[in-house]
Design a protein around this motif. Structure first.
Motif, PDB file in Angstrom:
ATOM      1  N   VAL A 162       0.860  -1.182   0.000  1.00 20.79           N
ATOM      2  CA  VAL A 162       0.000   0.000   0.000  1.00 20.79           C
ATOM      3  C   VAL A 162       0.894   1.230   0.000  1.00 20.79           C
ATOM      4  O   VAL A 162       1.620   1.482   0.966  1.00 20.79           O
ATOM      5  N   PRO A 163       0.899   2.007  -1.082  1.00 17.30           N
ATOM      6  CA  PRO A 163       1.761   3.186  -1.153  1.00 17.30           C
ATOM      7  C   PRO A 163       1.266   4.295  -0.233  1.00 17.30           C
ATOM      8  O   PRO A 163       0.077   4.438   0.023  1.00 17.30           O
ATOM      9  N   GLY A 164       2.217   5.081   0.260  1.00 13.72           N
ATOM     10  CA  GLY A 164       1.879   6.219   1.099  1.00 13.72           C
ATOM     11  C   GLY A 164       2.372   7.501   0.477  1.00 13.72           C
ATOM     12  O   GLY A 164       3.018   7.491  -0.576  1.00 13.72           O
ATOM     13  N   PRO A 165       2.100   8.636   1.109  1.00 15.00           N
ATOM     14  CA  PRO A 165       2.554   9.927   0.585  1.00 15.00           C
ATOM     15  C   PRO A 165       4.077  10.038   0.523  1.00 15.00           C
ATOM     16  O   PRO A 165       4.618  10.795  -0.279  1.00 15.00           O
ATOM     17  N   ASP A 187       5.954   5.893   4.473  1.00 12.14           N
ATOM     18  CA  ASP A 187       4.555   5.553   4.760  1.00 12.14           C
ATOM     19  C   ASP A 187       4.060   4.371   3.928  1.00 12.14           C
ATOM     20  O   ASP A 187       2.927   3.927   4.093  1.00 12.14           O
ATOM     21  N   THR A 188       4.879   3.879   3.011  1.00 10.72           N
ATOM     22  CA  THR A 188       4.505   2.726   2.189  1.00 10.72           C
ATOM     23  C   THR A 188       4.680   1.446   2.998  1.00 10.72           C
ATOM     24  O   THR A 188       5.739   1.208   3.576  1.00 10.72           O
ATOM     25  N   VAL A 189       3.625   0.640   3.054  1.00 12.63           N
ATOM     26  CA  VAL A 189       3.634  -0.579   3.864  1.00 12.63           C
ATOM     27  C   VAL A 189       3.446  -1.793   2.964  1.00 12.63           C
ATOM     28  O   VAL A 189       2.593  -1.794   2.075  1.00 12.63           O
ATOM     29  N   SER A 190       4.249  -2.819   3.205  1.00 14.45           N
ATOM     30  CA  SER A 190       4.107  -4.091   2.502  1.00 14.45           C
ATOM     31  C   SER A 190       3.757  -5.180   3.512  1.00 14.45           C
ATOM     32  O   SER A 190       4.129  -5.100   4.689  1.00 14.45           O
ATOM     33  N   GLY A 191       3.052  -6.182   3.037  1.00 14.66           N
ATOM     34  CA  GLY A 191       2.683  -7.283   3.927  1.00 14.66           C
ATOM     35  C   GLY A 191       2.458  -8.557   3.145  1.00 14.66           C
ATOM     36  O   GLY A 191       2.224  -8.538   1.934  1.00 14.66           O
ATOM     37  N   LEU A 192       2.555  -9.689   3.840  1.00 19.90           N
ATOM     38  CA  LEU A 192       2.301 -10.981   3.212  1.00 19.90           C
ATOM     39  C   LEU A 192       1.785 -11.963   4.246  1.00 19.90           C
ATOM     40  O   LEU A 192       1.927 -11.758   5.457  1.00 19.90           O
ATOM     41  N   TYR A 193       1.155 -13.014   3.743  1.00 18.57           N
ATOM     42  CA  TYR A 193       0.829 -14.163   4.580  1.00 18.57           C
ATOM     43  C   TYR A 193       1.245 -15.425   3.836  1.00 18.57           C
ATOM     44  O   TYR A 193       1.298 -15.461   2.612  1.00 18.57           O
ATOM     45  N   GLN A 194       1.581 -16.448   4.580  1.00 20.63           N
ATOM     46  CA  GLN A 194       1.953 -17.741   4.023  1.00 20.63           C
ATOM     47  C   GLN A 194       1.354 -18.823   4.902  1.00 20.63           C
ATOM     48  O   GLN A 194       1.665 -18.893   6.089  1.00 20.63           O
ATOM     49  N   CYS A 195       0.479 -19.639   4.341  1.00 19.66           N
ATOM     50  CA  CYS A 195      -0.085 -20.761   5.088  1.00 19.66           C
ATOM     51  C   CYS A 195       0.727 -22.023   4.844  1.00 19.66           C
ATOM     52  O   CYS A 195       1.374 -22.170   3.801  1.00 19.66           O
ATOM     53  N   ARG A 196       0.679 -22.917   5.796  1.00 21.67           N
ATOM     54  CA  ARG A 196       1.355 -24.206   5.627  1.00 21.67           C
ATOM     55  C   ARG A 196       0.760 -24.922   4.425  1.00 21.67           C
ATOM     56  O   ARG A 196      -0.445 -24.896   4.202  1.00 21.67           O
ATOM     57  N   GLY A 197       1.631 -25.568   3.657  1.00 24.05           N
ATOM     58  CA  GLY A 197       1.216 -26.096   2.366  1.00 24.05           C
ATOM     59  C   GLY A 197       0.174 -27.186   2.388  1.00 24.05           C
ATOM     60  O   GLY A 197      -0.447 -27.461   1.353  1.00 24.05           O
ATOM     61  N   ASP A 198      -0.049 -27.828   3.538  1.00 25.16           N
ATOM     62  CA  ASP A 198      -1.034 -28.901   3.591  1.00 25.16           C
ATOM     63  C   ASP A 198      -2.381 -28.446   4.141  1.00 25.16           C
ATOM     64  O   ASP A 198      -3.280 -29.266   4.346  1.00 25.16           O
ATOM     65  N   LEU A 199      -2.555 -27.148   4.364  1.00 24.63           N
ATOM     66  CA  LEU A 199      -3.835 -26.650   4.875  1.00 24.63           C
ATOM     67  C   LEU A 199      -4.847 -26.486   3.741  1.00 24.63           C
ATOM     68  O   LEU A 199      -4.482 -26.112   2.622  1.00 24.63           O
ATOM     69  N   ASN A 200      -6.107 -26.733   4.051  1.00 24.36           N
ATOM     70  CA  ASN A 200      -7.158 -26.419   3.091  1.00 24.36           C
ATOM     71  C   ASN A 200      -7.487 -24.932   3.200  1.00 24.36           C
ATOM     72  O   ASN A 200      -7.099 -24.266   4.170  1.00 24.36           O
ATOM     73  N   PRO A 201      -8.189 -24.359   2.209  1.00 31.11           N
ATOM     74  CA  PRO A 201      -8.453 -22.907   2.218  1.00 31.11           C
ATOM     75  C   PRO A 201      -9.171 -22.424   3.472  1.00 31.11           C
ATOM     76  O   PRO A 201      -8.876 -21.325   3.966  1.00 31.11           O
ATOM     77  N   GLY A 202     -10.090 -23.220   4.001  1.00 30.86           N
ATOM     78  CA  GLY A 202     -10.809 -22.793   5.192  1.00 30.86           C
ATOM     79  C   GLY A 202      -9.906 -22.677   6.403  1.00 30.86           C
ATOM     80  O   GLY A 202      -9.972 -21.691   7.151  1.00 30.86           O
ATOM     81  N   ASP A 203      -9.043 -23.681   6.604  1.00 31.09           N
ATOM     82  CA  ASP A 203      -8.112 -23.629   7.729  1.00 31.09           C
ATOM     83  C   ASP A 203      -7.101 -22.502   7.548  1.00 31.09           C
ATOM     84  O   ASP A 203      -6.712 -21.841   8.509  1.00 31.09           O
ATOM     85  N   CYS A 204      -6.671 -22.287   6.305  1.00 32.90           N
ATOM     86  CA  CYS A 204      -5.750 -21.192   6.026  1.00 32.90           C
ATOM     87  C   CYS A 204      -6.397 -19.857   6.388  1.00 32.90           C
ATOM     88  O   CYS A 204      -5.774 -19.014   7.054  1.00 32.90           O
ATOM     89  N   ALA A 205      -7.622 -19.649   5.972  1.00 34.65           N
ATOM     90  CA  ALA A 205      -8.322 -18.389   6.256  1.00 34.65           C
ATOM     91  C   ALA A 205      -8.462 -18.165   7.756  1.00 34.65           C
ATOM     92  O   ALA A 205      -8.242 -17.054   8.257  1.00 34.65           O
ATOM     93  N   PHE A 263       1.957 -17.764   8.638  1.00 35.54           N
ATOM     94  CA  PHE A 263       2.912 -16.705   8.951  1.00 35.54           C
ATOM     95  C   PHE A 263       2.394 -15.405   8.346  1.00 35.54           C
ATOM     96  O   PHE A 263       1.918 -15.386   7.209  1.00 35.54           O
ATOM     97  N   VAL A 264       2.464 -14.311   9.112  1.00 34.17           N
ATOM     98  CA  VAL A 264       2.050 -12.998   8.630  1.00 34.17           C
ATOM     99  C   VAL A 264       3.139 -11.991   8.986  1.00 34.17           C
ATOM    100  O   VAL A 264       3.688 -12.009  10.097  1.00 34.17           O
ATOM    101  N   LYS A 265       3.434 -11.108   8.037  1.00 33.53           N
ATOM    102  CA  LYS A 265       4.432 -10.064   8.275  1.00 33.53           C
ATOM    103  C   LYS A 265       4.033  -8.790   7.545  1.00 33.53           C
ATOM    104  O   LYS A 265       3.487  -8.840   6.451  1.00 33.53           O
ATOM    105  N   TYR A 266       4.324  -7.634   8.170  1.00 34.60           N
ATOM    106  CA  TYR A 266       4.157  -6.337   7.508  1.00 34.60           C
ATOM    107  C   TYR A 266       5.300  -5.427   7.947  1.00 34.60           C
ATOM    108  O   TYR A 266       5.868  -5.596   9.037  1.00 34.60           O
ATOM    109  N   ASP A 267       5.663  -4.479   7.109  1.00 35.12           N
ATOM    110  CA  ASP A 267       6.751  -3.558   7.447  1.00 35.12           C
ATOM    111  C   ASP A 267       6.829  -2.474   6.377  1.00 35.12           C
ATOM    112  O   ASP A 267       6.310  -2.643   5.272  1.00 35.12           O
ATOM    113  N   ASN A 268       7.498  -1.358   6.726  1.00 35.21           N
ATOM    114  CA  ASN A 268       7.771  -0.345   5.711  1.00 35.21           C
ATOM    115  C   ASN A 268       9.186  -0.498   5.157  1.00 35.21           C
ATOM    116  O   ASN A 268       9.564   0.199   4.224  1.00 35.21           O
ATOM    117  N   ALA A 269       9.965  -1.408   5.741  1.00 37.34           N
ATOM    118  CA  ALA A 269      11.279  -1.739   5.201  1.00 37.34           C
ATOM    119  C   ALA A 269      11.104  -2.745   4.065  1.00 37.34           C
ATOM    120  O   ALA A 269      10.179  -3.561   4.072  1.00 37.34           O
TER     121      ALA A 269
END
Length: 298
Positions: free
Chosen positions: A78-81, A85-103, A131-137
């Motif tokens: 998400v870009p900022g002024p 202020d620009t923030v990046s983020g990601l999530y990664q679910c374990r590869g054997d999870l179904n979509p419902g468990d991942c959500a 796993f979830v991570k966010y940062d402006n770095a």
């Protein structure tokens, strides 16, 4: 007290005993806490950065739960002024999870991360299932082999058969090419996974490093966990793989007592349910007593 009222009280007592004996809901293994950390730099409430953090975390939860298109991994920026202020983020679910468990795991992770890293410019949280991570770095697409968690189980001595099977499992994981890898030999199981923003070669390099550290630092252990910042490798004996400990993350680390919090929440839920049930029973008995006394008075 009339015979009818006595029978009703007996029936209700049996109901209460049966209800109290029912097993309490179990906590899903995917919610087990592994590590978490927060950036030391904080943002001001009401600032554009706070809005961007909220937007990133909301996007991650929505992406993981999107009907029909939900994925086990996604990233956003998400870009900022300003660049700060620009923030990046990601999530990664374990590869054997179904979509419902991942959500469910991502929603749980984001909820805990928001409380753990309140007003922090960056944060990361690893649960058993996601796993979830966010940062402006800048971190998206950047390989990072910083050791986050390392934990070795008790030594099994020089059991040649067990060590041979362990080495076979680790060798299979190291030779894989997928982002998520599982393997087993006898009763020794193993798992490895990279975060989805790494290239195939970066993933391979990261997993190889994690496995090399497992071999050298958990040489004769019954199980071992090696979490690097962008990948992990684990092995264990039997079906239990929930062996982890808090270690440095490269953030201002916080201890997390997730299991105790879950037990408290579960206990409170049960107590509230019992109190509400007893209150309804008292009202019902009061009404029933008046009815029966009216009949006896006729």
């Amino acid at each position: 007290m009339s015979v009818s009222l006595s029978l009703c009280l007996s029936s209700l007592l049996i109901f209460l005993i049966t209800f109290s004996a029912l097993p309490s809901p179990s906590i899903s293994a995917i919610d087990t806490f592994i590590f978490g950390g927060c950036a030391q730099i904080r943002y001001f409430q009401g600032s554009p950065y706070e809005s961007n953090v909220n937007s990133i975390l909301t996007s991650l939860v929505n992406s993981a739960s999107a009907p029909g298109i939900a994925a086990l991994y996604n990233k956003y920026t998400v870009p900022g002024p300003t660049s700060q202020d620009t923030v990046s983020g990601l999530y990664q679910c374990r590869g054997d999870l179904n979509p419902g468990d991942c959500a469910r795991c991502v929603a749980r992770c984001v909820s805990q991360l928001g409380a753990l890293c309140l007003d922090s410019c960056g944060g990361a949280l690893q649960l058993e299932g996601c796993f979830v991570k966010y940062d402006n770095a800048t971190f998206l697409g950047v390989e990072d082999k910083t050791v986050v968690v390392k934990k070795c189980g008790p030594s099994i001595g020089y059991d040649s058969d067990a060590l041979t099977r362990r080495d076979a499992v680790l060798g299979y994981l190291e030779g894989g090419t997928q982002t998520f890898r599982v393997g087993g030999s006898g009763n020794i199981q193993g798992m490895a996974q990279c975060v989805g923003d790494l290239s195939a070669s970066e993933c391979q390099d990261c997993v190889s490093d994690a496995i090399g550290r497992l071999r050298s630092e958990c040489g004769t252990s019954a199980w071992g966990d090696m979490f690097l910042a962008k990948c992990y490798a684990r092995f264990w004996e039997g079906g239990d793989r929930s062996h982890t400990a808090n270690d440095g993350y490269g953030y201002d680390h916080h201890d997390h007592d997730n299991d105790n919090d879950e037990d408290i929440e579960k206990t409170l839920a049960i107590l509230i349910g019992l109190i509400a049930g007893v209150a309804l029973i008292i009202v019902f008995l009061s009404f029933l007593r008046k009815v029966l006394e009216g009949k006896d008075g006729k």
